[in-house]
Design a protein around this motif. Sequence first.
Motif, PDB file in Angstrom:
ATOM      1  N   LYS A 257       3.307  10.198  23.543  1.00 44.40           N
ATOM      2  CA  LYS A 257       2.680   9.676  24.766  1.00 44.40           C
ATOM      3  C   LYS A 257       3.473  10.140  25.981  1.00 44.40           C
ATOM      4  O   LYS A 257       4.203   9.392  26.610  1.00 44.40           O
ATOM      5  N   GLY A 258       3.348  11.443  26.262  1.00 49.83           N
ATOM      6  CA  GLY A 258       4.019  12.042  27.410  1.00 49.83           C
ATOM      7  C   GLY A 258       5.094  13.034  27.060  1.00 49.83           C
ATOM      8  O   GLY A 258       5.655  13.675  27.946  1.00 49.83           O
ATOM      9  N   GLY A 259       5.378  13.216  25.750  1.00 52.83           N
ATOM     10  CA  GLY A 259       6.473  14.095  25.342  1.00 52.83           C
ATOM     11  C   GLY A 259       6.096  15.534  25.115  1.00 52.83           C
ATOM     12  O   GLY A 259       6.934  16.343  24.710  1.00 52.83           O
ATOM     13  N   GLY A 260       4.830  15.897  25.350  1.00 53.39           N
ATOM     14  CA  GLY A 260       4.418  17.293  25.259  1.00 53.39           C
ATOM     15  C   GLY A 260       4.357  17.813  23.837  1.00 53.39           C
ATOM     16  O   GLY A 260       4.118  17.069  22.876  1.00 53.39           O
ATOM     17  N   SER A 261       4.590  19.116  23.685  1.00 55.21           N
ATOM     18  CA  SER A 261       4.375  19.823  22.413  1.00 55.21           C
ATOM     19  C   SER A 261       5.662  19.990  21.610  1.00 55.21           C
ATOM     20  O   SER A 261       5.825  20.971  20.892  1.00 55.21           O
ATOM     21  N   ASN A 262       6.577  19.027  21.712  1.00 50.45           N
ATOM     22  CA  ASN A 262       7.889  19.155  21.084  1.00 50.45           C
ATOM     23  C   ASN A 262       7.947  18.727  19.627  1.00 50.45           C
ATOM     24  O   ASN A 262       8.974  18.927  18.978  1.00 50.45           O
ATOM     25  N   MET A 497       9.316  25.944  36.342  1.00 47.75           N
ATOM     26  CA  MET A 497      10.661  25.930  36.919  1.00 47.75           C
ATOM     27  C   MET A 497      11.279  24.535  36.910  1.00 47.75           C
ATOM     28  O   MET A 497      12.434  24.368  37.282  1.00 47.75           O
ATOM     29  N   GLN A 498      10.515  23.526  36.490  1.00 49.28           N
ATOM     30  CA  GLN A 498      11.009  22.158  36.455  1.00 49.28           C
ATOM     31  C   GLN A 498      11.365  21.742  35.032  1.00 49.28           C
ATOM     32  O   GLN A 498      10.757  22.208  34.071  1.00 49.28           O
ATOM     33  N   THR A 499      12.361  20.874  34.911  1.00 50.08           N
ATOM     34  CA  THR A 499      12.726  20.306  33.610  1.00 50.08           C
ATOM     35  C   THR A 499      12.206  18.872  33.586  1.00 50.08           C
ATOM     36  O   THR A 499      12.907  17.935  33.965  1.00 50.08           O
ATOM     37  N   VAL A 500      10.978  18.738  33.132  1.00 53.28           N
ATOM     38  CA  VAL A 500      10.248  17.481  33.249  1.00 53.28           C
ATOM     39  C   VAL A 500      10.880  16.355  32.437  1.00 53.28           C
ATOM     40  O   VAL A 500      11.037  15.226  32.916  1.00 53.28           O
ATOM     41  N   LEU A 501      11.257  16.644  31.199  1.00 50.30           N
ATOM     42  CA  LEU A 501      11.632  15.578  30.277  1.00 50.30           C
ATOM     43  C   LEU A 501      12.887  14.826  30.712  1.00 50.30           C
ATOM     44  O   LEU A 501      13.025  13.633  30.414  1.00 50.30           O
ATOM     45  N   ASP A 502      13.805  15.491  31.406  1.00 50.51           N
ATOM     46  CA  ASP A 502      14.974  14.747  31.853  1.00 50.51           C
ATOM     47  C   ASP A 502      14.659  13.852  33.047  1.00 50.51           C
ATOM     48  O   ASP A 502      15.466  12.989  33.410  1.00 50.51           O
ATOM     49  N   SER A 503      13.473  14.025  33.649  1.00 45.26           N
ATOM     50  CA  SER A 503      13.084  13.120  34.741  1.00 45.26           C
ATOM     51  C   SER A 503      12.593  11.777  34.204  1.00 45.26           C
ATOM     52  O   SER A 503      12.351  10.850  34.971  1.00 45.26           O
ATOM     53  N   ALA A 523      14.010  22.712  14.010  1.00 47.83           N
ATOM     54  CA  ALA A 523      13.761  23.088  15.407  1.00 47.83           C
ATOM     55  C   ALA A 523      12.699  24.177  15.563  1.00 47.83           C
ATOM     56  O   ALA A 523      12.813  25.049  16.430  1.00 47.83           O
ATOM     57  N   VAL A 524      11.657  24.116  14.738  1.00 42.49           N
ATOM     58  CA  VAL A 524      10.565  25.091  14.834  1.00 42.49           C
ATOM     59  C   VAL A 524       9.935  25.067  16.221  1.00 42.49           C
ATOM     60  O   VAL A 524       9.701  26.122  16.836  1.00 42.49           O
ATOM     61  N   PHE A 525       9.650  23.866  16.736  1.00 45.12           N
ATOM     62  CA  PHE A 525       8.945  23.770  18.013  1.00 45.12           C
ATOM     63  C   PHE A 525       9.869  24.008  19.207  1.00 45.12           C
ATOM     64  O   PHE A 525       9.391  24.104  20.337  1.00 45.12           O
ATOM     65  N   GLN A 526      11.161  24.128  18.945  1.00 51.55           N
ATOM     66  CA  GLN A 526      12.100  24.476  20.010  1.00 51.55           C
ATOM     67  C   GLN A 526      12.421  25.973  20.010  1.00 51.55           C
ATOM     68  O   GLN A 526      12.539  26.591  21.064  1.00 51.55           O
ATOM     69  N   GLU A 527      12.546  26.553  18.836  1.00 51.72           N
ATOM     70  CA  GLU A 527      13.022  27.930  18.735  1.00 51.72           C
ATOM     71  C   GLU A 527      11.910  28.960  18.564  1.00 51.72           C
ATOM     72  O   GLU A 527      12.042  30.100  19.039  1.00 51.72           O
ATOM     73  N   LEU A 528      10.815  28.594  17.884  1.00 54.90           N
ATOM     74  CA  LEU A 528       9.731  29.553  17.677  1.00 54.90           C
ATOM     75  C   LEU A 528       8.606  29.400  18.695  1.00 54.90           C
ATOM     76  O   LEU A 528       7.899  30.377  18.985  1.00 54.90           O
ATOM     77  N   ASP A 531       6.915  28.793  24.785  1.00 56.05           N
ATOM     78  CA  ASP A 531       7.400  28.152  26.006  1.00 56.05           C
ATOM     79  C   ASP A 531       6.700  26.811  26.148  1.00 56.05           C
ATOM     80  O   ASP A 531       5.797  26.465  25.385  1.00 56.05           O
ATOM     81  N   GLY A 532       7.098  26.070  27.147  1.00 61.06           N
ATOM     82  CA  GLY A 532       6.554  24.744  27.387  1.00 61.06           C
ATOM     83  C   GLY A 532       7.636  23.867  27.977  1.00 61.06           C
ATOM     84  O   GLY A 532       8.753  24.323  28.268  1.00 61.06           O
ATOM     85  N   PHE A 533       7.323  22.597  28.151  1.00 66.33           N
ATOM     86  CA  PHE A 533       8.334  21.652  28.611  1.00 66.33           C
ATOM     87  C   PHE A 533       9.100  21.186  27.370  1.00 66.33           C
ATOM     88  O   PHE A 533       8.863  20.112  26.826  1.00 66.33           O
ATOM     89  N   LEU A 534      10.012  22.052  26.917  1.00 68.04           N
ATOM     90  CA  LEU A 534      10.671  21.871  25.639  1.00 68.04           C
ATOM     91  C   LEU A 534      12.050  21.250  25.803  1.00 68.04           C
ATOM     92  O   LEU A 534      12.767  21.515  26.781  1.00 68.04           O
ATOM     93  N   LEU A 535      12.425  20.468  24.816  1.00 67.53           N
ATOM     94  CA  LEU A 535      13.699  19.748  24.872  1.00 67.53           C
ATOM     95  C   LEU A 535      14.892  20.691  24.909  1.00 67.53           C
ATOM     96  O   LEU A 535      15.898  20.400  25.573  1.00 67.53           O
ATOM     97  N   HIS A 536      14.796  21.820  24.218  1.00 66.78           N
ATOM     98  CA  HIS A 536      15.956  22.707  24.148  1.00 66.78           C
ATOM     99  C   HIS A 536      16.294  23.344  25.498  1.00 66.78           C
ATOM    100  O   HIS A 536      17.405  23.868  25.677  1.00 66.78           O
ATOM    101  N   LYS A 537      15.363  23.297  26.455  1.00 66.68           N
ATOM    102  CA  LYS A 537      15.611  23.883  27.769  1.00 66.68           C
ATOM    103  C   LYS A 537      16.434  22.962  28.661  1.00 66.68           C
ATOM    104  O   LYS A 537      16.856  23.359  29.742  1.00 66.68           O
ATOM    105  N   ILE A 538      16.636  21.727  28.220  1.00 65.28           N
ATOM    106  CA  ILE A 538      17.406  20.764  29.014  1.00 65.28           C
ATOM    107  C   ILE A 538      18.840  20.765  28.525  1.00 65.28           C
ATOM    108  O   ILE A 538      19.113  20.465  27.361  1.00 65.28           O
ATOM    109  N   LYS A 539      19.749  21.115  29.374  1.00 62.58           N
ATOM    110  CA  LYS A 539      21.168  21.229  28.996  1.00 62.58           C
ATOM    111  C   LYS A 539      21.855  19.866  29.081  1.00 62.58           C
ATOM    112  O   LYS A 539      21.487  19.014  29.855  1.00 62.58           O
TER     113      LYS A 539
END
Length: 539
Positions: A257-262, A497-503, A523-528, A531-539
């Motif tokens: 419910k709002g977490g996207g395709s992760n 260009m935005q990191t949505v999930l950390d907001s 981590a299939v949905f992070q590494e393969l 693109d998307g609003f993916l968790l691995h993009k948030i440092k």
Amino acid sequence: MARVIFALCYLALFWTKPALASLSEDLLNIVSINLGPSSLVNQITEVSEAIDKANEKIIDLVAPTIAQRAATSCLITNLIFDQNVHTKASPNYTEDEDINWSQTCRLPAACFIHPQSTVEVAIALKVITATGTKFSIRGGGHNPNPGFGSVDSQGVLLDLQDMKIMSIDSDGTLHAGPGHRWIDLYEFSAANNRTVKGGRTIDVGVPGFILGGGMPFFPALHGLGADSVLNYEIVLANSTVVNASHDQNPELFRALKGGGSNFGIVTRFDIQTYPLLRSQYVVNLYNSSDYLNIFQATIKVQDSMELDPKIDMYVTVTPTVVVVGMFYADWVPQPPAAFDPFYQLESLVGKMVPLTNGTVTSLAVDLGANTPQYNARLRRIPTAVTTTGDVELYIQNHEHFLKILDTVEPTFAANLSYTIQPVASTTVREGNARRGNSLGLHSIPQIWWSMVVEWADKKNDLQAQQTLNALDSNLRSIANSRDELIPFQFMNDASFMQTVLDSYGSDNLARLRSVAAHYDPTAVFQELQNDGFLLHKIK
């Protein structure tokens, strides 16, 4: 059979050692576990030798390229699904490439895979993971961010648009496949005297809207689009199919419910509908030079939204015209007094939609019919900002918007606009009453801003991004200086260009990461995923 013989002859060139695993057996197990049709069993069995040799070819290569992996996925899925896999040699390939709303997402995938059912999604995903292929998932294709719902020739695209099951239970629960656009659900629900909380644009796809949270009509009555979902059927990274609801896999349910395709690929949405909702609506056009009075009227209606959850509105600002949608969730003899500030303006120049007594379905249809058709040749990127709201913030933002217009026009042709979407505090409370979501919203009145830049020439991509960044950063700066900036970013309107999930806040981000680690440990949905609003993009 000719396709199989050709594939075997081609793959024989790369055959070097015995198979390490049998992909075809894995695929047959998926069909068996999910009670797939016998025709699918027969097809996989017939081409099993070619499937396994193709997979072993990739395993045998010391360092297969991304393109080789994609080509192998296309080959194997074509053996299984035949005409439902479109390669560059297929007559439907260009049509597939052009479905996306924005030119920025019209990318030449190695192939477009069109699963027809949940079990076919599971099979396709198993092939993708076995070969280590980059992939993307497309529902309606409305997300304009490059690489979201699209992928270039180095990957494959799973296109869900053929998955269009739809039914409704006696209790009003609507079951819908991910291939639908909201017009389908609106019309089907209305035919059953029900209302579904869907997109304000009828051709938006169901999956992206819901997985991003979803701004419906009248959110103060029943919350966001995601808040009305009762259950998700989802294919996980290991190709198992599970349900996520309040009772089954509740943490996954909340994450979706709002977490996207992760977390997986949703193959069915079970959505709570409501008794047929009557709606009175009008969409007026005002001269943008009267922005001061328009913004004052906007603030007054926003205040009224806190007192009456039946009130809904939006304000879209362009260089010449301001579009104001005023909606009320009932039929009344006269438009509610809350809208008087707009009716009293002298800058009205026309009506996009006349005053109408209808339903949410007719509102969505009328908006779609009277909105100018989008230019398929344009490139688009959005950005999302959230603030509290007052007149001075609106004025300062708009005056900077005008300065940017003066700067942009001499350098490249672009359309700039922004939309003010007031969200009443009731919206958040309604969502919390429906098991909550992942967005981390606070129960206060707020404004969800959506800014969009449109342009035609690819050579101006960088300028367009810089223009959008200027709009975004200026609004944030003004709001922050006035202590009116809210960290939340609405995924459905956000930029790559935005990191949505950390907001969503640190606690919600931690929960999302925990869910992803549990349901997708490799981590299939992070590494393969492309693109998307993916968790691995948030440092």
